[in-house]
Design a protein around this motif. Structure first.
Motif, mmCIF file in Angstrom:
data_model
loop_
_atom_site.group_PDB
_atom_site.id
_atom_site.type_symbol
_atom_site.label_atom_id
_atom_site.label_comp_id
_atom_site.label_asym_id
_atom_site.label_seq_id
_atom_site.Cartn_x
_atom_site.Cartn_y
_atom_site.Cartn_z
ATOM 1 N N LEU A 11 0.832 -1.202 0.000
ATOM 2 C CA LEU A 11 0.000 0.000 0.000
ATOM 3 C C LEU A 11 0.865 1.249 0.000
ATOM 4 C CD1 LEU A 11 -2.716 1.449 0.188
ATOM 5 C CD2 LEU A 11 -2.617 1.138 2.684
ATOM 6 N N TYR A 12 1.921 1.244 0.791
ATOM 7 C CA TYR A 12 2.824 2.393 0.860
ATOM 8 C C TYR A 12 3.406 2.699 -0.523
ATOM 9 C CZ TYR A 12 6.694 5.343 2.534
ATOM 10 O OH TYR A 12 7.576 6.378 2.755
ATOM 11 N N ARG A 34 3.350 6.095 -5.507
ATOM 12 C CA ARG A 34 3.265 6.181 -6.967
ATOM 13 C C ARG A 34 2.047 6.968 -7.442
ATOM 14 N NH1 ARG A 34 4.301 -0.307 -7.551
ATOM 15 N NH2 ARG A 34 6.545 -0.308 -7.118
ATOM 16 N N ASP A 35 0.973 6.876 -6.674
ATOM 17 C CA ASP A 35 -0.282 7.512 -7.115
ATOM 18 C C ASP A 35 -1.055 7.946 -5.874
ATOM 19 O OD1 ASP A 35 -2.369 8.445 -8.584
ATOM 20 O OD2 ASP A 35 -3.147 6.451 -9.136
ATOM 21 N N GLN A 36 -0.847 9.191 -5.457
ATOM 22 C CA GLN A 36 -1.376 9.645 -4.176
ATOM 23 C C GLN A 36 -2.820 10.147 -4.283
ATOM 24 O OE1 GLN A 36 1.038 11.670 -1.446
ATOM 25 N NE2 GLN A 36 2.978 11.220 -2.481
ATOM 26 N N VAL A 96 -9.828 2.303 -4.444
ATOM 27 C CA VAL A 96 -8.934 2.202 -5.598
ATOM 28 C C VAL A 96 -7.741 1.318 -5.261
ATOM 29 C CG1 VAL A 96 -7.365 3.472 -7.126
ATOM 30 C CG2 VAL A 96 -9.633 4.419 -6.566
ATOM 31 N N TYR A 97 -7.135 1.589 -4.087
ATOM 32 C CA TYR A 97 -5.988 0.778 -3.677
ATOM 33 C C TYR A 97 -6.410 -0.666 -3.413
ATOM 34 C CZ TYR A 97 -3.793 5.336 -3.015
ATOM 35 O OH TYR A 97 -3.291 6.599 -3.202
ATOM 36 N N ALA A 98 -7.609 -0.851 -2.889
ATOM 37 C CA ALA A 98 -8.102 -2.203 -2.624
ATOM 38 C C ALA A 98 -8.234 -2.987 -3.927
ATOM 39 C CB ALA A 98 -9.445 -2.139 -1.901
ATOM 40 N N ALA A 99 -8.717 -2.345 -4.971
ATOM 41 C CA ALA A 99 -8.883 -3.016 -6.256
ATOM 42 C C ALA A 99 -7.524 -3.359 -6.863
ATOM 43 C CB ALA A 99 -9.684 -2.133 -7.210
ATOM 44 N N ARG A 100 -6.576 -2.431 -6.752
ATOM 45 C CA ARG A 100 -5.264 -2.673 -7.328
ATOM 46 C C ARG A 100 -4.529 -3.806 -6.621
ATOM 47 N NH1 ARG A 100 -3.056 3.573 -7.956
ATOM 48 N NH2 ARG A 100 -4.456 4.195 -9.680
ATOM 49 N N GLU A 152 -9.824 15.688 2.444
ATOM 50 C CA GLU A 152 -10.839 14.998 1.670
ATOM 51 C C GLU A 152 -10.940 13.511 2.018
ATOM 52 O OE1 GLU A 152 -9.813 15.687 -2.353
ATOM 53 O OE2 GLU A 152 -10.137 17.864 -2.263
ATOM 54 N N GLY A 153 -10.153 13.089 3.004
ATOM 55 C CA GLY A 153 -10.194 11.691 3.419
ATOM 56 C C GLY A 153 -9.399 10.765 2.536
ATOM 57 N N LEU A 154 -8.486 11.310 1.741
ATOM 58 C CA LEU A 154 -7.670 10.508 0.842
ATOM 59 C C LEU A 154 -6.270 10.339 1.426
ATOM 60 C CD1 LEU A 154 -8.764 12.163 -2.524
ATOM 61 C CD2 LEU A 154 -9.753 10.158 -1.379
#
Length: 326
Positions: free
Chosen positions: A16-17, A22-24, A30-34, A60-62
């Motif tokens: 995850l890190y 790479r894509d913040q 989104v990260y879960a799918a990847r 924004e909670g991201l």
């Protein structure tokens, strides 16, 4: 390989890190799918990274992350500071060992006036005690190696450093033990140990210069406790015993090669194991273990195959081949 495992983070946290770097600023979904993980698992991994201050949650909670040099350098600096403090604490504890040992000797003197003071050590703590004794004494170290206690140089870093700095280390390996621990004998040789092979070592012991001796209390056994002996007469007796065994022994290379050749020659002559033991002047157990070790090394299943393999390797029968080729 999980590089963040040293910080207590699992594989998912590292994955995850890397994704965040790479894509913040992406939603957890989104990260879960990847990563093919559930959103709940990503949330848990995010919290683990947040606890280490490697990522943060924006307004924004991201999920976002600063440059890894800033985050990881901060963690490394803190860990190195803790490690340095830990080393200082351990050094202070090492300095206190002699004082505690003195208390132990005094207690034993009071409990028994008939028995000389000695420090007893269980086998479980033997490696650490050997490291301390090596560091707190001077002079050459005379060490026996049998099947009773089998240490490798990797387990004795202080001793390795002392030998590198020029301290003499002499290792007397029992032929029976050496034949079943060829790799360990080679490791001690590579570390700088001067070595010889003895047919029989009566007891496991280590002489630290002429300061003290560490010896098994069960003479000739392998289950007894160990004792640190400081009586000058006792120490001198063990040093004399080691030197006499050393003088009567052979070098590791000469001993192994010559014995292997003679052993197989006697096998080829049809002698039984008992007769071979008498000829070589060793125990029946030594003969059988040496044969088994040679079979393992040569990866063969029968003694006939062993003789053939050793002949092909030039360990035995080389004289005959040289004569025939002249």
């Amino acid at each position: 390989m999980n590089r963040l495992a040293v910080l207590g983070l699992d594989d998912l946290a590292e994955q995850l890190y890397r994704q965040v770097l790479r894509d913040q600023a992406r939603p957890a979904s989104v990260y879960a799918a990847r990563l093919n993980r559930s959103t709940a698992e990503i949330d848990d991994a995010t919290e683990a990274l947040r606890a280490m201050r490697l990522v943060r949650i924006n307004e924004e909670g991201l999920v976002q992350a600063d440059h890894p040099r800033a985050g990881l350098e901060r963690i490394l600096s803190a860990e190195e500071a803790r490690l340095a403090e830990r080393r200082r604490d351990l050094a202070r504890l090492r300095d206190a060992i002699d004082g505690f040992a003195g208390d132990h000797r005094a207690g034993q003197e009071h409990s028994s006036s008939d028995e000389p003071a000695r420090e007893y050590i269980d086998a479980s703590g033997l490696a650490d005690v050997m490291e301390h004794l090596a560091a707190s004494t001077s002079g050459p170290i005379r060490m026996t190696h049998t099947d009773a206690v089998a240490f490798t140089p990797d387990e004795q870093p202080v001793l390795c450093r002392l030998v590198e700095e020029g301290r003499g280390l002499y290792g007397l390996h029992e032929f029976d033990a050496a034949s079943s621990r060829t790799l360990e004998v080679a490791q001690w040789a590579a570390m700088g140990e001067s070595q010889r092979l003895a047919n029989h070592i009566p007891n496991e012991f280590v002489c630290y210069g002429t300061d003290l001796v560490l010896a098994n209390t069960e003479w000739g056994g392998d289950e007894g406790r160990y004792a640190v002996l400081r009586d000058p007469v006792v120490v001198r007796a063990f040093v004399e015993l080691f030197d006499r065994l050393w003088a009567a022994s052979t070098t590791v290379d000469d001993g192994v090669d010559t014995t292997s050749e003679r052993l197989v020659e006697l096998m080829q002559a049809g002698l039984k194991d008992e007769a071979i033991a008498r000829v070589l002047g060793v125990s029946l157990r030594t003969v059988r273990r040496r044969i088994a070790a040679l079979m393992d090394e040569c990866e063969v299943e029968t003694r006939f195959q062993l003789a053939v393999e050793l002949t092909e390797r030039g360990i035995v029968g080389s004289g005959q081949r040289r004569s025939s080729g002249a």
